[in-house]
Structures are given as structure tokens and as C-alpha cells.
Write a protein that holds these residues in place. Structure first.
Motif, mmCIF file in Angstrom:
data_model
loop_
_atom_site.group_PDB
_atom_site.id
_atom_site.type_symbol
_atom_site.label_atom_id
_atom_site.label_comp_id
_atom_site.label_asym_id
_atom_site.label_seq_id
_atom_site.Cartn_x
_atom_site.Cartn_y
_atom_site.Cartn_z
ATOM 1 N N LYS A 164 0.837 -1.202 0.000
ATOM 2 C CA LYS A 164 0.000 0.000 0.000
ATOM 3 C C LYS A 164 0.873 1.253 0.000
ATOM 4 O O LYS A 164 0.927 2.005 0.968
ATOM 5 N N LEU A 165 1.591 1.461 -1.105
ATOM 6 C CA LEU A 165 2.406 2.660 -1.247
ATOM 7 C C LEU A 165 1.491 3.816 -1.679
ATOM 8 O O LEU A 165 0.474 3.604 -2.317
ATOM 9 N N ASN A 166 1.863 5.034 -1.306
ATOM 10 C CA ASN A 166 1.092 6.199 -1.768
ATOM 11 C C ASN A 166 2.033 7.274 -2.293
ATOM 12 O O ASN A 166 3.240 7.257 -2.041
ATOM 13 N N THR A 167 1.460 8.203 -3.037
ATOM 14 C CA THR A 167 2.265 9.197 -3.752
ATOM 15 C C THR A 167 2.863 10.282 -2.852
ATOM 16 O O THR A 167 3.568 11.151 -3.340
ATOM 17 N N THR A 168 2.577 10.237 -1.559
ATOM 18 C CA THR A 168 3.192 11.207 -0.640
ATOM 19 C C THR A 168 4.496 10.665 -0.057
ATOM 20 O O THR A 168 5.206 11.372 0.635
ATOM 21 N N GLN A 169 4.792 9.400 -0.355
ATOM 22 C CA GLN A 169 5.980 8.772 0.214
ATOM 23 C C GLN A 169 7.196 8.926 -0.704
ATOM 24 O O GLN A 169 7.052 9.060 -1.921
ATOM 25 N N LYS A 170 8.372 8.869 -0.081
ATOM 26 C CA LYS A 170 9.625 8.965 -0.830
ATOM 27 C C LYS A 170 10.552 7.831 -0.429
ATOM 28 O O LYS A 170 10.512 7.342 0.699
ATOM 29 N N ILE A 171 11.383 7.416 -1.376
ATOM 30 C CA ILE A 171 12.403 6.403 -1.127
ATOM 31 C C ILE A 171 13.746 7.017 -1.470
ATOM 32 O O ILE A 171 13.912 7.588 -2.558
ATOM 33 N N ARG A 172 14.710 6.896 -0.560
ATOM 34 C CA ARG A 172 16.070 7.383 -0.822
ATOM 35 C C ARG A 172 17.055 6.264 -0.491
ATOM 36 O O ARG A 172 16.903 5.591 0.527
ATOM 37 N N PHE A 173 18.057 6.080 -1.343
ATOM 38 C CA PHE A 173 19.071 5.065 -1.039
ATOM 39 C C PHE A 173 20.383 5.363 -1.755
ATOM 40 O O PHE A 173 20.416 6.139 -2.720
ATOM 41 N N ILE A 174 21.454 4.753 -1.256
ATOM 42 C CA ILE A 174 22.769 4.857 -1.884
ATOM 43 C C ILE A 174 23.106 3.489 -2.454
ATOM 44 O O ILE A 174 23.162 2.492 -1.715
ATOM 45 N N LEU A 175 23.340 3.420 -3.777
ATOM 46 C CA LEU A 175 23.571 2.158 -4.473
ATOM 47 C C LEU A 175 25.035 2.014 -4.857
ATOM 48 O O LEU A 175 25.623 2.917 -5.464
ATOM 49 N N ASP A 176 25.631 0.875 -4.465
ATOM 50 C CA ASP A 176 26.988 0.537 -4.892
ATOM 51 C C ASP A 176 26.880 -0.057 -6.297
ATOM 52 O O ASP A 176 26.421 -1.186 -6.475
ATOM 53 N N GLN A 177 27.275 0.703 -7.318
ATOM 54 C CA GLN A 177 27.072 0.286 -8.700
ATOM 55 C C GLN A 177 28.012 -0.829 -9.143
ATOM 56 O O GLN A 177 27.796 -1.433 -10.193
#
Length: 430
Positions: A109-122
Motif C-alpha cells: 500500500k504505497l502512496n504518492t506522498t511517500q519517498k524512497i532514498r538510497f545509496i547504491l553501490d554500482q
């Protein structure tokens, strides 16, 4: 003859010299352009050389940073898996993150007010840090434990301070624009429209140089940024020189807005379920703009910009939220055994709006569009009373409750306090 030629040459020496100079200039310019074209051609051939391209791409790829910092705003229809796959996150990594987060949140149940932030080791497509926003005040922060390949978890809480904000402005074009010009949050504007929507037609009742006042709760972080808003404590809409003031009463069981005499603003249905719209086609006989023949128009059309929020005009249950043929995307709400309302030509429905869902008066249910048989963005609004479609603009609605006894005494005290607070805010502004 030779003498004559010598005389002609001697007489026209300057002209001949100029001609020779021009000839030399033309020859030298042509030679320069020829060499320039040849150099450019060789340069282009070198750039387009496949081995050069591969070498250049390899060099650029090696310049790319190992760690990529991602900030993603969730859009409608996205799932947790599709978001992370979009950034090439390792499949096993996605599984570990989901198992960790599912203990605290429902990822379905994700909604459009939420944010996801992450640091990816490419280099490995694995995540070093991950932040998932639950609400305006809560975030889950994950950090990778390289020894166990699992994530350490923290719940981050943002402490908010309540502030009371007062704003006022003249209405030169529309209430909505005048409120936006004063940087009033959209949520407060929608609530203001909901409060006055029971008795005011925002298209016909408001005149140029009318004005409004609003005092509302705001919850700010340590940097003074407004994170969310609360109740409208006081509101006044001055129409044609007449004040229409409302006060918020927070006593349990009687919560809501009341006029200065303790009469609730709430009625069975709002007069208009949309703010800042123009009445484009009233209830009654008219020539249909598409079909071309005269027929009964059993509703009211409100012209408004694409995407303008549409509100439920009363509490009720959504009986339909789907395609309605000529009505395009439409919603039907049953309020009680007497009243039913219909909203047509929407561009889309609000999140969570579907058949069987219960909605509250003033809740956003969809957005203005031009779907179905429509010549432009507008809302077609119908009110059905005991199975018969009637004119919503002339409908006489039952009045709200009136505070009496002890509740009225408490309200009068609360009203005085709000008036004093409003005066202090006005003095502070001036």
C-alpha cells in the motif's frame, strides 16, 4: 600598339593592382577553405571511428562514481519491486530489504506522498543505505552490515512544533488564486472551500474586491518548514461588504465549524463540490454541444482547469467509480436514503476511491477532466433526491445543528479566545 598598351597600363596601374590583389585573395581563401574542409573531414572520420568510440566510452564509464545517490518520489501505480528494479538493484538485495521493512510497513500500500532514498553501490548493485518515508514525521533508516549482509534498522522521528498562522487577502480573480498568492497551503485552501461550500457558490457569489481571512494550525520542523497543517481555527469570507465568520469548536462530539451564533455550517450537501470553477451550463433545457439537438440537461456544469480537485459534497458510500459512457470517468455517491450525487467527465479518480468505499464530506474524490462526451475540461454534477434529478443550485438543504446549554457557553468562551488570538496575529503582522 605596344606603346598604346604601355600607356593604358600606366594609366590604369591602380585598377590592375587592385584586380591582382583581389585575385590573390580569392585564390588564398579557396586554398584555406579546402584545407579546412579536409581537416574537419579527417576529424569527423576519427570521431566516428568505432575503435575511438569504444575507447572513449570505456574511459567515460570508468569516470562514473561507484556510489549512486537515488531520491525517488513514488508515482501512482508503482510497486516497491518495480521501483528498485528500475535502478538495477540486485534481486536478492530487494528481497532482504522487503523482509526488513515489512515488519514495520505494508509495502503493498504505497502512496504518492511517500519517498524512497538510497545509496547504491554500482559495482555490485547492492544498497549501502536506505531511507523509507512512512509519513511526514516518521522514516525508517537502514544501514548495511557488511559482515552479516543484513540491514540495521532505525526509526527516525521528526519533532514538530505547532504554530498558528493568520493570512488575509482581497479576491481579485478567484478565491483559489488569492489564497495561493498568499502562500496558503493547498490543504488549507481545500478545507476553506469545504467549510464555505455549504452556502457559497464560488462562481456567482464572489465579486471582485471581496476578501477573506483565515487562521490555521501549522506544524513546523526545526528549520521552520511547514510539514503539515491542522484545523482552520477561524475563517471569514467578506462578500459584498458582509462578514461570514466561522469558528472551530473542538469539544468532543460537537467538533466542527460554527457561525457566531453557534450554528453549525454543516448541511446535508455542499452547494458546490469544486473550488474556483465557472458555472458553464445550468440545469434545464439546452442544445447539446456534441449531439447537436435540444434536450434536458439534468445537472450543472462547472468549467475549471484540468486537474482541479473535486470534493464529495456529503458523507456517503461510493456506489460506482468507473467509466460511464458519455459521462466518461464518473463517480456515484449514495449519501442516505434520500440523497445521491453524480460527478462526471473526471480525468482520474483520487487514490483509494472505488466502489464500496465510504467518503467524508469535502474529501477529494477525483480531478477535473474532459473524458466521455465533453468539449473541454469541466465537472458535470448531478443531485438525485428520492430518485429524481433536481437543480443542485436551488436545492433547499437542512440546516446544521445549533449549540445549546453548556456546549453554547463553552463555545462562547472559545470564540472570545480565538478573536483575541486573531487580533494579536493581525497586530503582529502590522
Amino acid at each position: 600598339m605596344i606603346n598604346n598598351l604601355q600607356k593604358i597600363l600606366k594609366k590604369n596601374t591602380e585598377i590592375i593592382a587592385l584586380f591582382i590583389l583581389i585575385l590573390i585573395s580569392v585564390i588564398s581563401t579557396s586554398y584555406f577553405n579546402y584545407n579546412k574542409d579536409r581537416i574537419i573531414k579527417n576529424y569527423v572520420e576519427s570521431i566516428n571511428n568505432i575503435y575511438f568510440k569504444k575507447t572513449l566510452n570505456h574511459f567515460i564509464d570508468n569516470l562514473e562514481p561507484r556510489f549512486n545517490k537515488v531520491s525517488h518520489n513514488i508515482s501512482a501505480g508503482e510497486t516497491f519491486d518495480t521501483i528498485l528494479k528500475k535502478y538495477n538493484v540486485n534481486k536478492d538485495e530487494i528481497k532482504i530489504i522487503k523482509e526488513t521493512l515489512s515488519k514495520k510497513v505494508n509495502l503493498n500500500k504505497l502512496n504518492t506522498t511517500q519517498k524512497i532514498r538510497f545509496i547504491l553501490d554500482q559495482s555490485s548493485n547492492k544498497i549501502k543505505e536506505f531511507t523509507f518515508q512512512i509519513s511526514n514525521t516518521e522514516k525508517i533508516y537502514l544501514t548495511k552490515n557488511t559482515e552479516t549482509n543484513k540491514f540495521n534498522q532505525k526509526l527516525l522521528l521528526t519533532k514538530l512544533k505547532k504554530d498558528i498562522i493568520y493570512k488575509e487577502n482581497k479576491i481579485l480573480q478567484s478565491l483559489y488564486k488569492s489564497a495561493v498568492d498568499r502562500k496558503i497551503p493547498i490543504g488549507v485552501i481545500v478545507e476553506f472551500a469545504r467549510v464555505y461550500g455549504f452556502q457559497v457558490d464560488f462562481q456567482r457569489d464572489i465579486r471582485k474586491n471581496d476578501s477573506f481571512q483565515v487562521m490555521y494550525e501549522a506544524f513546523v520542523d526545526d528549520n521552520g518548514k511547514i510539514i503539515e497543517t491542522g484545523n482552520i481555527l477561524f475563517a471569514n469570507l467578506k462578500l459584498s461588504g458582509q462578514n461570514n465568520s466561522f469558528y472551530y469548536f473542538d469539544k468532543k462530539g460537537s467538533e466542527g465549524h460554527y457561525d457566531k451564533n453557534g450554528k453549525s455550517v454543516k448541511k446535508a450537501l455542499m452547494k458546490t463540490p469544486i473550488n474556483g470553477a465557472r458555472l458553464s451550463s445550468p440545469f434545464g433545457m439546452r442544445k447539446h454541444p456534441i449531439d447537436g439537438f435540444t434536450k434536458m440537461h439534468k445537472g450543472t456544469d462547472f468549467a475549471a482547469p484540468m486537474g482541479t480537485p473535486i470534493m464529495a459534497s456529503g458523507d456517503g458510500v461510493v456506489k460506482k467509480a468507473s467509466w460511464c459512457g458519455g459521462g466518461g470517468n464518473c463517480i456515484v455517491i449514495k449519501h442516505n436514503s434520500t440523497y445521491q450525487t453524480i460527478y462526471a467527465h473526471m480525468s482520474k479518480f483520487a487514490n483509494g476511491i472505488r466502489s464500496g468505499v465510504r467518503v467524508k464530506q469535502g474529501q477529494i474524490i477525483g480531478y477535473v477532466g474532459s473524458t466521455g462526451k465533453s468539449t473541454g475540461p469541466h465537472l458535470h454534477y448531478e443531485v438525485v433526491v428520492n430518485g429524481k434529478k433536481i437543480n443542485s443550485q436551488t436545492l433547499k438543504l437542512p440546516s446544521g445543528k445549533i449549540l445549546k446549554g453548556e456546549d453554547r457557553k463553552i463555545f462562547e468562551t472559545s470564540k472570545i479566545k480565538l478573536d483575541v488570538l486573531k487580533s494579536e496575529k493581525i497586530v503582529g503582522i502590522n
